[in-house]
Design a protein around this motif. Sequence first.
Motif, mmCIF file in Angstrom:
data_model
loop_
_atom_site.group_PDB
_atom_site.id
_atom_site.type_symbol
_atom_site.label_atom_id
_atom_site.label_comp_id
_atom_site.label_asym_id
_atom_site.label_seq_id
_atom_site.Cartn_x
_atom_site.Cartn_y
_atom_site.Cartn_z
ATOM 1 N N THR A 250 0.754 -1.168 -0.087
ATOM 2 C CA THR A 250 0.506 0.086 0.296
ATOM 3 C C THR A 250 0.807 1.477 -0.122
ATOM 4 O OG1 THR A 250 -2.001 -1.126 1.493
ATOM 5 C CG2 THR A 250 -1.795 1.385 1.192
ATOM 6 N N VAL A 251 0.658 1.609 -0.890
ATOM 7 C CA VAL A 251 1.144 3.350 -1.006
ATOM 8 C C VAL A 251 0.536 4.385 0.011
ATOM 9 C CG1 VAL A 251 2.698 4.961 -2.753
ATOM 10 C CG2 VAL A 251 2.606 2.653 -3.082
ATOM 11 N N ILE A 252 0.945 4.927 0.728
ATOM 12 C CA ILE A 252 0.659 6.803 0.969
ATOM 13 C C ILE A 252 1.592 7.660 0.349
ATOM 14 C CG2 ILE A 252 0.139 7.659 2.934
ATOM 15 C CD1 ILE A 252 -1.658 4.797 2.573
ATOM 16 N N THR A 253 0.544 8.830 0.114
ATOM 17 C CA THR A 253 0.878 9.429 -0.666
ATOM 18 C C THR A 253 0.326 10.870 -0.141
ATOM 19 O OG1 THR A 253 2.171 10.629 -2.771
ATOM 20 C CG2 THR A 253 -0.272 9.073 -2.653
ATOM 21 N N THR A 254 0.705 12.030 -1.015
ATOM 22 C CA THR A 254 -0.387 12.791 -0.503
ATOM 23 C C THR A 254 -0.739 14.321 -1.934
ATOM 24 O OG1 THR A 254 1.606 14.496 -1.127
ATOM 25 C CG2 THR A 254 1.361 13.939 1.484
ATOM 26 N N LYS A 255 -1.529 14.606 -1.590
ATOM 27 C CA LYS A 255 -2.846 16.087 -2.412
ATOM 28 C C LYS A 255 -2.059 16.813 -1.720
ATOM 29 C CE LYS A 255 -3.186 12.382 -5.676
ATOM 30 N NZ LYS A 255 -2.477 12.730 -6.559
ATOM 31 N N VAL B 177 -5.368 -0.778 5.250
ATOM 32 C CA VAL B 177 -5.537 -2.259 4.883
ATOM 33 C C VAL B 177 -4.140 -2.422 4.478
ATOM 34 C CG1 VAL B 177 -6.964 -3.313 6.358
ATOM 35 C CG2 VAL B 177 -6.844 -3.747 4.377
ATOM 36 N N ALA B 178 -2.824 -3.143 4.443
ATOM 37 C CA ALA B 178 -2.044 -3.830 3.721
ATOM 38 C C ALA B 178 -1.565 -5.033 3.900
ATOM 39 C CB ALA B 178 -0.599 -2.922 4.082
ATOM 40 N N THR B 179 -1.273 -5.913 3.122
ATOM 41 C CA THR B 179 -0.817 -6.784 3.469
ATOM 42 C C THR B 179 1.432 -7.641 3.375
ATOM 43 O OG1 THR B 179 -0.324 -8.144 1.066
ATOM 44 C CG2 THR B 179 -3.079 -8.246 2.201
ATOM 45 N N GLY B 180 1.816 -6.540 3.115
ATOM 46 C CA GLY B 180 2.991 -5.947 3.082
ATOM 47 C C GLY B 180 3.144 -4.481 3.523
ATOM 48 N N GLN B 181 4.579 -4.622 3.841
ATOM 49 C CA GLN B 181 4.309 -3.260 4.908
ATOM 50 C C GLN B 181 4.747 -1.995 3.554
ATOM 51 O OE1 GLN B 181 6.331 -2.407 7.956
ATOM 52 N NE2 GLN B 181 5.991 -0.091 7.313
ATOM 53 N N PRO B 182 4.186 -1.188 3.868
ATOM 54 C CA PRO B 182 2.947 -0.091 3.149
ATOM 55 C C PRO B 182 3.940 1.188 3.231
ATOM 56 C CG PRO B 182 2.584 0.363 5.604
ATOM 57 C CD PRO B 182 3.190 -0.800 5.899
ATOM 58 N N THR B 183 4.200 1.782 2.258
ATOM 59 C CA THR B 183 5.304 2.656 1.482
ATOM 60 C C THR B 183 5.056 4.113 1.401
ATOM 61 O OG1 THR B 183 4.820 2.169 -1.224
ATOM 62 C CG2 THR B 183 6.652 0.775 -0.088
ATOM 63 N N ALA B 184 6.073 4.624 1.337
ATOM 64 C CA ALA B 184 5.728 6.501 1.272
ATOM 65 C C ALA B 184 6.120 6.339 0.083
ATOM 66 C CB ALA B 184 6.139 7.086 2.652
#
Length: 199
Positions: free
Chosen positions: A59-64, A105-112
């Motif tokens: 899962t990628v967490i980014t910004t707007k 949710v994520a099944t792996g390590q989330p990334t930024a």
Amino acid sequence: MSASLLARVPVPVKLAAPLAVALLAAAACSSSSSSSGSSSTSNSTSPSAAAPAGSASSTVITTKTSSGGSFLTNSAGRAIYLFMADSSGKSACSGACAAAWPPVVATGQPTASGGAQSSDLSTITRSDGTKQVTYDGHPLYYFEGDTGPGTDKGQGLNGFGALWYLVAPSGSSITTAVTISGSGSAPAAPPSSGGGGGY
């Protein structure tokens, strides 16, 4: 069948019995692998095995950007919220609450990505065993009422006992009314009594 009787049986009949046994065995193996193959396929696509909203192997967490500054989204631009009732590292939203405010949710390590900080990303394990993404210790959520990327109808809502806010890249809540570029006005900052259900 005795050897003397077998000797009197014509050759094609002698071969028929072993051939029939071999064909039956092959059919049983084929049926077994076919049904187990379709079983595993149906398991992977069944509703109970379907991943919750926002899940991915990474899962990628980014910004707007909005009128209130930058806020966290997923890679598709869907707004991400925090729940003021949560304590650090623990979600207070389950059942009907989690249906209205699905956990990220994520099944792996989330990334930024973008303005999000990798060092602020982590996960907690929910009671159902799923891994919920956290940012600066805050469990993260989507809002069911958002119609897609570029909407933030959950901003400032009061539901399930507390307020819901967009999350700044610093990890703090954005408590002001915001306008997301190209999407028009978001709900006003004063909290409403909505928020997707009861308290």
